[in-house]
Enzyme design. Sequence first.
Site, PDB file in Angstrom:
ATOM      1  N   GLY A 183      32.793  28.305  43.524  1.00 14.68           N
ATOM      2  CA  GLY A 183      31.434  28.295  42.978  1.00 14.68           C
ATOM      3  C   GLY A 183      31.064  26.939  42.392  1.00 14.68           C
ATOM      4  N   GLU A 215      38.250  19.453  36.191  1.00 16.27           N
ATOM      5  CA  GLU A 215      39.208  20.454  36.698  1.00 16.27           C
ATOM      6  C   GLU A 215      40.604  20.089  36.210  1.00 16.27           C
ATOM      7  OE1 GLU A 215      39.156  23.466  38.684  1.00 16.27           O
ATOM      8  OE2 GLU A 215      41.219  23.285  37.971  1.00 16.27           O
ATOM      9  N   CYS A 260      40.293  31.314  44.661  1.00 18.82           N
ATOM     10  CA  CYS A 260      40.268  31.791  46.045  1.00 18.82           C
ATOM     11  C   CYS A 260      41.205  30.981  46.932  1.00 18.82           C
ATOM     12  CB  CYS A 260      38.846  31.746  46.584  1.00 18.82           C
ATOM     13  SG  CYS A 260      38.747  32.268  48.298  1.00 18.82           S
ATOM     14  N   CYS A 269      42.297  34.697  47.586  1.00 23.05           N
ATOM     15  CA  CYS A 269      41.940  35.143  48.948  1.00 23.05           C
ATOM     16  C   CYS A 269      42.764  34.493  50.045  1.00 23.05           C
ATOM     17  CB  CYS A 269      40.471  34.830  49.247  1.00 23.05           C
ATOM     18  SG  CYS A 269      39.368  34.803  47.852  1.00 23.05           S
ATOM     19  N   LYS A 317      46.750  34.983  49.827  1.00 22.41           N
ATOM     20  CA  LYS A 317      46.945  36.431  50.005  1.00 22.41           C
ATOM     21  C   LYS A 317      46.779  36.820  51.474  1.00 22.41           C
ATOM     22  CE  LYS A 317      43.531  38.703  50.341  1.00 22.41           C
ATOM     23  NZ  LYS A 317      42.580  39.216  49.409  1.00 22.41           N
ATOM     24  N   TYR A 344      41.820  46.159  43.912  1.00 18.88           N
ATOM     25  CA  TYR A 344      41.907  45.309  45.109  1.00 18.88           C
ATOM     26  C   TYR A 344      43.289  44.649  45.221  1.00 18.88           C
ATOM     27  CZ  TYR A 344      36.732  44.727  45.684  1.00 18.88           C
ATOM     28  OH  TYR A 344      35.401  44.884  45.900  1.00 18.88           O
ATOM     29  N   ILE A 345      43.680  43.970  44.137  1.00 20.45           N
ATOM     30  CA  ILE A 345      44.879  43.132  44.227  1.00 20.45           C
ATOM     31  C   ILE A 345      46.123  43.990  44.426  1.00 20.45           C
ATOM     32  CG2 ILE A 345      46.320  41.483  42.950  1.00 20.45           C
ATOM     33  CD1 ILE A 345      43.789  40.342  41.707  1.00 20.45           C
ATOM     34  N   GLU A 391      46.370  45.471  47.963  1.00 19.30           N
ATOM     35  CA  GLU A 391      46.604  44.433  48.972  1.00 19.30           C
ATOM     36  C   GLU A 391      48.066  43.961  48.925  1.00 19.30           C
ATOM     37  OE1 GLU A 391      43.563  41.495  48.243  1.00 19.30           O
ATOM     38  OE2 GLU A 391      42.076  42.598  49.414  1.00 19.30           O
ATOM     39  N   ARG A 430      46.905  54.915  37.065  1.00 23.58           N
ATOM     40  CA  ARG A 430      46.569  56.009  36.154  1.00 23.58           C
ATOM     41  C   ARG A 430      45.585  57.022  36.742  1.00 23.58           C
ATOM     42  NH1 ARG A 430      43.405  52.184  31.738  1.00 23.58           N
ATOM     43  NH2 ARG A 430      41.722  51.525  33.105  1.00 23.58           N
ATOM     44  N   ARG A 474      39.320  52.771  42.437  1.00 21.84           N
ATOM     45  CA  ARG A 474      38.176  53.404  41.771  1.00 21.84           C
ATOM     46  C   ARG A 474      36.886  52.688  42.175  1.00 21.84           C
ATOM     47  NH1 ARG A 474      36.141  52.463  36.666  1.00 21.84           N
ATOM     48  NH2 ARG A 474      37.883  51.094  36.156  1.00 21.84           N
ATOM     49  N   ASP A 483      33.146  34.353  38.415  1.00 23.44           N
ATOM     50  CA  ASP A 483      33.898  35.409  37.716  1.00 23.44           C
ATOM     51  C   ASP A 483      33.776  35.331  36.195  1.00 23.44           C
ATOM     52  OD1 ASP A 483      34.695  36.044  40.246  1.00 23.44           O
ATOM     53  OD2 ASP A 483      36.857  35.832  39.894  1.00 23.44           O
ATOM     54  N   THR A 536      34.344  35.673  45.751  1.00 26.06           N
ATOM     55  CA  THR A 536      34.120  34.255  46.038  1.00 26.06           C
ATOM     56  C   THR A 536      32.740  33.972  46.652  1.00 26.06           C
ATOM     57  OG1 THR A 536      36.465  33.926  46.327  1.00 26.06           O
ATOM     58  CG2 THR A 536      35.036  32.289  47.340  1.00 26.06           C
ATOM     59  N   ALA A 580      35.474  43.651  51.129  1.00 27.00           N
ATOM     60  CA  ALA A 580      36.581  44.210  51.901  1.00 27.00           C
ATOM     61  C   ALA A 580      37.810  44.264  51.025  1.00 27.00           C
ATOM     62  CB  ALA A 580      36.865  43.333  53.117  1.00 27.00           C
ATOM     63  N   HIS A 633      31.747  49.924  74.063  1.00 27.70           N
ATOM     64  CA  HIS A 633      32.766  50.914  74.399  1.00 27.70           C
ATOM     65  C   HIS A 633      33.936  50.272  75.123  1.00 27.70           C
ATOM     66  CE1 HIS A 633      34.181  54.959  75.099  1.00 27.70           C
ATOM     67  NE2 HIS A 633      34.402  54.645  76.359  1.00 27.70           N
ATOM     68  N   GLU A 654      31.756  51.492  67.552  1.00 28.61           N
ATOM     69  CA  GLU A 654      30.638  52.196  68.203  1.00 28.61           C
ATOM     70  C   GLU A 654      30.338  53.521  67.504  1.00 28.61           C
ATOM     71  OE1 GLU A 654      31.238  53.764  72.225  1.00 28.61           O
ATOM     72  OE2 GLU A 654      33.400  53.574  71.955  1.00 28.61           O
TER      73      GLU A 654
HETATM   74  P1  NDP Z   1      40.491  45.739  39.590  1.00 25.96           P
HETATM   75  O1  NDP Z   1      39.521  45.765  38.479  1.00 25.96           O
HETATM   76  O2  NDP Z   1      40.002  45.870  40.993  1.00 25.96           O
HETATM   77  O3  NDP Z   1      41.597  46.861  39.374  1.00 25.96           O
HETATM   78  C1  NDP Z   1      42.309  46.961  38.184  1.00 25.96           C
HETATM   79  C2  NDP Z   1      43.315  48.080  38.288  1.00 25.96           C
HETATM   80  O4  NDP Z   1      44.109  48.091  37.109  1.00 25.96           O
HETATM   81  C3  NDP Z   1      42.669  49.451  38.392  1.00 25.96           C
HETATM   82  O5  NDP Z   1      43.464  50.267  39.189  1.00 25.96           O
HETATM   83  C4  NDP Z   1      42.669  49.931  36.932  1.00 25.96           C
HETATM   84  O6  NDP Z   1      42.703  51.301  36.789  1.00 25.96           O
HETATM   85  C5  NDP Z   1      43.986  49.340  36.454  1.00 25.96           C
HETATM   86  N1  NDP Z   1      44.029  49.126  35.008  1.00 25.96           N
HETATM   87  C6  NDP Z   1      43.221  48.350  34.260  1.00 25.96           C
HETATM   88  N2  NDP Z   1      43.585  48.379  32.965  1.00 25.96           N
HETATM   89  C7  NDP Z   1      44.656  49.207  32.895  1.00 25.96           C
HETATM   90  C8  NDP Z   1      45.481  49.656  31.834  1.00 25.96           C
HETATM   91  N3  NDP Z   1      45.272  49.254  30.573  1.00 25.96           N
HETATM   92  N4  NDP Z   1      46.486  50.504  32.116  1.00 25.96           N
HETATM   93  C9  NDP Z   1      46.693  50.917  33.386  1.00 25.96           C
HETATM   94  N5  NDP Z   1      45.958  50.525  34.428  1.00 25.96           N
HETATM   95  C10 NDP Z   1      44.938  49.678  34.195  1.00 25.96           C
HETATM   96  O7  NDP Z   1      41.300  44.385  39.374  1.00 25.96           O
HETATM   97  P2  NDP Z   1      42.181  43.504  40.316  1.00 25.96           P
HETATM   98  O8  NDP Z   1      43.089  42.783  39.394  1.00 25.96           O
HETATM   99  O9  NDP Z   1      42.775  44.273  41.445  1.00 25.96           O
HETATM  100  O10 NDP Z   1      41.124  42.499  40.951  1.00 25.96           O
HETATM  101  C11 NDP Z   1      40.279  41.702  40.108  1.00 25.96           C
HETATM  102  C12 NDP Z   1      39.017  41.333  40.838  1.00 25.96           C
HETATM  103  O11 NDP Z   1      39.320  40.412  41.858  1.00 25.96           O
HETATM  104  C13 NDP Z   1      38.353  42.502  41.531  1.00 25.96           C
HETATM  105  O12 NDP Z   1      37.391  43.068  40.709  1.00 25.96           O
HETATM  106  C14 NDP Z   1      37.743  41.906  42.759  1.00 25.96           C
HETATM  107  O13 NDP Z   1      36.384  41.653  42.501  1.00 25.96           O
HETATM  108  C15 NDP Z   1      38.460  40.599  42.955  1.00 25.96           C
HETATM  109  N6  NDP Z   1      39.277  40.650  44.179  1.00 25.96           N
HETATM  110  C16 NDP Z   1      38.660  40.790  45.394  1.00 25.96           C
HETATM  111  C17 NDP Z   1      39.389  40.845  46.555  1.00 25.96           C
HETATM  112  C18 NDP Z   1      38.701  41.024  47.859  1.00 25.96           C
HETATM  113  O14 NDP Z   1      37.504  40.814  47.936  1.00 25.96           O
HETATM  114  N7  NDP Z   1      39.409  41.450  48.912  1.00 25.96           N
HETATM  115  C19 NDP Z   1      40.846  40.747  46.544  1.00 25.96           C
HETATM  116  C20 NDP Z   1      41.394  40.619  45.236  1.00 25.96           C
HETATM  117  C21 NDP Z   1      40.629  40.566  44.111  1.00 25.96           C
HETATM  118  P3  NDP Z   1      41.365  52.182  36.726  1.00 25.96           P
HETATM  119  O15 NDP Z   1      40.725  52.097  38.064  1.00 25.96           O
HETATM  120  O16 NDP Z   1      41.852  53.535  36.375  1.00 25.96           O
HETATM  121  O17 NDP Z   1      40.513  51.555  35.673  1.00 25.96           O
END
Ligand code: NDP
Length: 459
Positions: free
Chosen positions: A16, A35, A43, A48, A51, A186-187, A190, A207, A213, A311, A319, A349, A444, A449
């Site tokens: 960004g 920086e 990213c 990204c 990964k 996400y992370i 993946e 949890r 979610r 972010d 990104t 994605a 096809h 499709e």
């Molecule tokens: P996310 O917010 O996607 O997921 C966090 C996870 O940690 C959820 O499962 C959440 O549970 C859990 N969690 C959070 N706090 C606690 C806690 N205190 N105890 C137990 N579990 C907990 O975060 P990520 O770190 O995976 O990714 C961060 C951001 O990075 C994402 O929001 C996304 O925007 C970006 N990203 C995008 C990607 C892509 O586009 N492919 C790839 C990687 C990252 P619960 O759901 O129950 O709250």
Amino acid sequence: MASYDYDLITIGAGSGGVRASRIAAGHGAKVAVIEEDRPGGTCVLRGCVPKKLLMFGSLFSAEVEDAIGFGWGDDHADSDDGIAWSHDWGGLVTRKNAELDRLSGIYQNLLDNAGVELIAGRGVITGPHSVRVGEREYTAERILIAVGGWPHFPPVEGVADHGISSNEALELSYRPDEIVIFGAGYIAVEFAGIFNGFGSKTHLVYRADLPLRGFDEDLRKGLAEAMEARGIILHPGCTITGVTGDDNAKDVALSDGTTISADTLMVAAGRKPMTDGLGLEAVGIETDQSGAIPVDENSMTPVPSIYAIGDVTNRINLTPVAIAEGHVFADTIYGGMARLMDHRNVPSAVFSQPPIGSVGLTEEQARQDGFDPVIYASSFRAMKNTISGREEKTVMKLVVDQSSNKVIGAHMLGPDAPEIMQGLAIAIKAGATKADFDATIGIHPTSAEEFVTMRQPVG
Ligand code: NDP
């Protein structure tokens, strides 16, 4: 009129910040970027890109399994030569790092070619128009904060001492034998796919009942089933209550009373805006509950000379969104174009295995937003899986607004879902109706499709 060292100082040379800086410079502004690492940001250096490179590597094991149904075999299976394939983890990490070096160099060139000055160090805001780097203070008419986010560790005993984040997971010098991944966003999903694909015994501890979610329920269920079928050990409805051990062996205690012994614990429980030590208090900017810098629709903070994108603002943490926010900022402020960032219908994605692609509203969100959605859904075994023997189902869903007939959401779990969703996102952004989808001829034989051949709404 006050005179400043620069028209714009950007803090953070991630995707960004670099985009905003070079577009602003292209419009004639005198720009510097501060920086503390090399250019590239999350990213390119810690997210990204590395990964996805590791993900590509991890996919081959499932491909080899699938190949058997298509007649391929291991000629060495019955001999003393052992398995024909092995994996060189160190070699992969070295080649991945070389690619990151190349990309960081490209970011550096983009800045150089645009005439943007790169200042090495950590930027600390000292006033509405000033930033300190080490002993030196720089001034600018405007400051753009683009510092991104950083992994957050829940305050559970032993987790911070024994856990690694995705930053370190991308740099491991060894391939874990057994890894516990905490979280199911996400992370987490993946990396579960990556380590499982490379042969690590992989646990996912989360949890909720299902991973991811916020995504469509049927996709979440389908992904959980597929992950389990691929060998990932799921621990839904669980948190970690404590971790003990040393560098090589950890005992990870779960809330259901069980303990997993693993060599690696990875924490992927969300990320937080990286505002610590940024000097926000010097200008009176207060972060919100999530730690994010509040901004208006022009990405302006409560201090009119200070803007923030990406972010660190915790709007949509992707990104391409940060890049678009930076571009809109630069065009608006320095290019004389009054543009506004549109955060609607942003596709995303998840590079899980199988992957997910999604754009627009889920069924649940559509109802919450007051729509009366009609749902078209399809669940089938992709053609390749019929012969490979893989039981995995592809799941597709269209969410249609009953009153306008517009498609307001599209969701897919299955091979190539991210690639397919990019095209669908254009249609949905352009306001395509279900009738437009129906009038489109399918390609096809593809899975995609199915998106133009679903005729019967689900009950
Ligand atoms: P996310 O917010 O996607 O997921 C966090 C996870 O940690 C959820 O499962 C959440 O549970 C859990 N969690 C959070 N706090 C606690 C806690 N205190 N105890 C137990 N579990 C907990 O975060 P990520 O770190 O995976 O990714 C961060 C951001 O990075 C994402 O929001 C996304 O925007 C970006 N990203 C995008 C990607 C892509 O586009 N492919 C790839 C990687 C990252 P619960 O759901 O129950 O709250």
